[in-house]
Write a protein that holds these residues in place. Sequence first.
Motif, PDB file in Angstrom:
ATOM      1  N   PRO A   6       0.813  -1.231   0.000  1.00  0.00           N
ATOM      2  CA  PRO A   6       0.000   0.000   0.000  1.00  0.00           C
ATOM      3  C   PRO A   6       0.843   1.276   0.000  1.00  0.00           C
ATOM      4  N   GLU A   7       2.051   1.202   0.562  1.00  0.00           N
ATOM      5  CA  GLU A   7       2.912   2.382   0.621  1.00  0.00           C
ATOM      6  C   GLU A   7       3.617   2.675  -0.691  1.00  0.00           C
ATOM      7  N   ILE A   8       3.837   1.639  -1.483  1.00  0.00           N
ATOM      8  CA  ILE A   8       4.701   1.831  -2.664  1.00  0.00           C
ATOM      9  C   ILE A   8       3.947   1.932  -3.986  1.00  0.00           C
ATOM     10  N   GLN A   9       2.653   1.662  -3.983  1.00  0.00           N
ATOM     11  CA  GLN A   9       1.892   1.708  -5.223  1.00  0.00           C
ATOM     12  C   GLN A   9       2.002   3.086  -5.877  1.00  0.00           C
ATOM     13  N   ALA A  10       2.281   3.099  -7.162  1.00  0.00           N
ATOM     14  CA  ALA A  10       2.353   4.313  -7.985  1.00  0.00           C
ATOM     15  C   ALA A  10       3.543   5.201  -7.633  1.00  0.00           C
ATOM     16  N   ARG A  11       4.475   4.702  -6.863  1.00  0.00           N
ATOM     17  CA  ARG A  11       5.653   5.497  -6.511  1.00  0.00           C
ATOM     18  C   ARG A  11       6.811   5.158  -7.436  1.00  0.00           C
ATOM     19  N   PRO A  12       7.750   6.096  -7.640  1.00  0.00           N
ATOM     20  CA  PRO A  12       8.926   5.815  -8.464  1.00  0.00           C
ATOM     21  C   PRO A  12       9.748   4.668  -7.874  1.00  0.00           C
ATOM     22  N   GLU A  13      10.512   4.019  -8.731  1.00  0.00           N
ATOM     23  CA  GLU A  13      11.290   2.857  -8.308  1.00  0.00           C
ATOM     24  C   GLU A  13      12.239   3.186  -7.159  1.00  0.00           C
ATOM     25  N   SER A  14      12.881   4.336  -7.225  1.00  0.00           N
ATOM     26  CA  SER A  14      13.823   4.696  -6.161  1.00  0.00           C
ATOM     27  C   SER A  14      13.109   4.863  -4.822  1.00  0.00           C
ATOM     28  N   ARG A  15      11.897   5.388  -4.854  1.00  0.00           N
ATOM     29  CA  ARG A  15      11.131   5.561  -3.618  1.00  0.00           C
ATOM     30  C   ARG A  15      10.677   4.219  -3.067  1.00  0.00           C
ATOM     31  N   VAL A  16      10.366   3.276  -3.944  1.00  0.00           N
ATOM     32  CA  VAL A  16      10.017   1.925  -3.509  1.00  0.00           C
ATOM     33  C   VAL A  16      11.196   1.295  -2.784  1.00  0.00           C
ATOM     34  N   LEU A  17      12.374   1.377  -3.412  1.00  0.00           N
ATOM     35  CA  LEU A  17      13.561   0.774  -2.807  1.00  0.00           C
ATOM     36  C   LEU A  17      13.932   1.468  -1.507  1.00  0.00           C
ATOM     37  N   ASP A  18      13.758   2.783  -1.461  1.00  0.00           N
ATOM     38  CA  ASP A  18      14.085   3.500  -0.237  1.00  0.00           C
ATOM     39  C   ASP A  18      13.106   3.158   0.884  1.00  0.00           C
ATOM     40  N   THR A  19      11.862   2.877   0.550  1.00  0.00           N
ATOM     41  CA  THR A  19      10.896   2.430   1.562  1.00  0.00           C
ATOM     42  C   THR A  19      11.338   1.099   2.158  1.00  0.00           C
ATOM     43  N   ILE A  20      11.781   0.188   1.300  1.00  0.00           N
ATOM     44  CA  ILE A  20      12.312  -1.095   1.783  1.00  0.00           C
ATOM     45  C   ILE A  20      13.536  -0.855   2.658  1.00  0.00           C
ATOM     46  N   PHE A  21      14.410   0.036   2.224  1.00  0.00           N
ATOM     47  CA  PHE A  21      15.628   0.369   2.962  1.00  0.00           C
ATOM     48  C   PHE A  21      15.283   0.862   4.370  1.00  0.00           C
ATOM     49  N   GLU A  22      14.288   1.721   4.450  1.00  0.00           N
ATOM     50  CA  GLU A  22      13.920   2.328   5.734  1.00  0.00           C
ATOM     51  C   GLU A  22      13.163   1.363   6.640  1.00  0.00           C
ATOM     52  N   ARG A  23      12.272   0.556   6.069  1.00  0.00           N
ATOM     53  CA  ARG A  23      11.413  -0.299   6.893  1.00  0.00           C
ATOM     54  C   ARG A  23      12.099  -1.602   7.325  1.00  0.00           C
ATOM     55  N   VAL A  24      12.985  -2.102   6.489  1.00  0.00           N
ATOM     56  CA  VAL A  24      13.540  -3.438   6.729  1.00  0.00           C
ATOM     57  C   VAL A  24      15.005  -3.400   7.159  1.00  0.00           C
ATOM     58  N   TYR A  25      15.713  -2.366   6.775  1.00  0.00           N
ATOM     59  CA  TYR A  25      17.141  -2.254   7.087  1.00  0.00           C
ATOM     60  C   TYR A  25      17.370  -1.057   8.020  1.00  0.00           C
ATOM     61  N   ASP A  26      18.593  -0.959   8.522  1.00  0.00           N
ATOM     62  CA  ASP A  26      18.912   0.127   9.462  1.00  0.00           C
ATOM     63  C   ASP A  26      19.445   1.336   8.703  1.00  0.00           C
ATOM     64  N   ARG A  27      18.584   1.926   7.914  1.00  0.00           N
ATOM     65  CA  ARG A  27      18.957   3.077   7.096  1.00  0.00           C
ATOM     66  C   ARG A  27      19.468   4.241   7.945  1.00  0.00           C
ATOM     67  N   ALA A  28      18.805   4.478   9.069  1.00  0.00           N
ATOM     68  CA  ALA A  28      19.153   5.619   9.908  1.00  0.00           C
ATOM     69  C   ALA A  28      20.573   5.510  10.441  1.00  0.00           C
ATOM     70  N   SER A  29      20.971   4.317  10.876  1.00  0.00           N
ATOM     71  CA  SER A  29      22.326   4.133  11.397  1.00  0.00           C
ATOM     72  C   SER A  29      23.374   4.316  10.310  1.00  0.00           C
TER      73      SER A  29
END
Length: 272
Positions: A90-113
Motif C-alpha cells: 500500500p505504501e509503494i503503489q504508484a511510486r517511483p522505483e527509487s522511492r520503492v527501494l528507499d521504503t524497503i531500505f527504511e522499513r527493513v534495514y537500518d537506514r538511519a544508522s
Amino acid sequence: MATSSPAADINLIARFLAHEQIQDLSQAPPTDCIVLCGSAILHCAETVFSALEKNPNLARTLVICGGIGHSTKHLYTTVAQSPRYAALLPEIQARPESRVLDTIFERVYDRASIARAGCTILIEDQSTNCGANAMETRKILEAHSIPTPESFIIVQDPTMSIRTLAAFRKTYEDISPPPTFTACPTFMPEMRMLEGKLEYVTARGVDPSGLWELGRFCDLVVGEIPRLRDDPQGYGPKGRGFIEHVEIPGEVEEAWTRLESGMAGGRVRLAS
C-alpha cells in the motif's frame, strides 16, 4: 561443427551483459559513490543495503535512482509476491522505483544508522532508463554540492549492467581524469536445459522466485545486444549516442544470432 544449446547461448550473453567486476560487494574496497539503479530484481537492492549495514563506510554517498518507467510495474509485482515485503505494497503503489527501494531500505534495514555513520543517501526519482540514470545521478550529486566522485560502483540489473556502465562513462566523458566506474550486478543469472525446457540454476543465495519470468529474461538478453551495437540502430556513438562504444565479442554475436534465429513469435523458444 560444435553445437550449442539455447541455455549455453543465453548464459554466454548474460555473462557479457552482467560484466561482473565485483562479485562480493561487502568485500569491495570503499568507494566515493554507490549508485543503485531501480530494478524489479530486489536481490540487487538487498545486496547494497546489507553491505552498507555491515560496513557503513563502504561508500561516502549512496544514490538510489529510478523513476517510473516501462518496468516499474514488475517491481510492484515483485514486492506484492514477496513474503518479506508484501505488507509494504500500500505504501509503494504508484511510486517511483527509487522511492520503492528507499521504503524497503527504511522499513527493513537500518537506514538511519547508515546515514548517521556518514553515508549521504540521495534519492533520484526522475530517470526512466539507464542513460537517464547516469545523467540524473550526476545532476543530483551536483545539486547537493558533492564533488565529482573519483570512484563509482554501479549496481544494476545484470541484464543491463554493461550498458549502464557505458552510459555513466558517456555522462562523465568531459571530466579529466574520468571517474573509475566498476560494475556490481550482485549475481550472475544462469540457465540450464532440463527435460527439454529452460530453467534457472540457483546460485549464490538468489531465490529464483524473485527473478524474471523466464520468457521475459530471454527477451531481455536477446534484445540487449542490438542496443549495445555501435551502429546506426544502436545506442553507441555511431547511433543514438547514449553510451560509449562497447566492444561485443564475436562469440557473443554468434550466440545472439543462434538465439534470434530460433525465436518464435518474437520470443526465444523455451523448449527444444
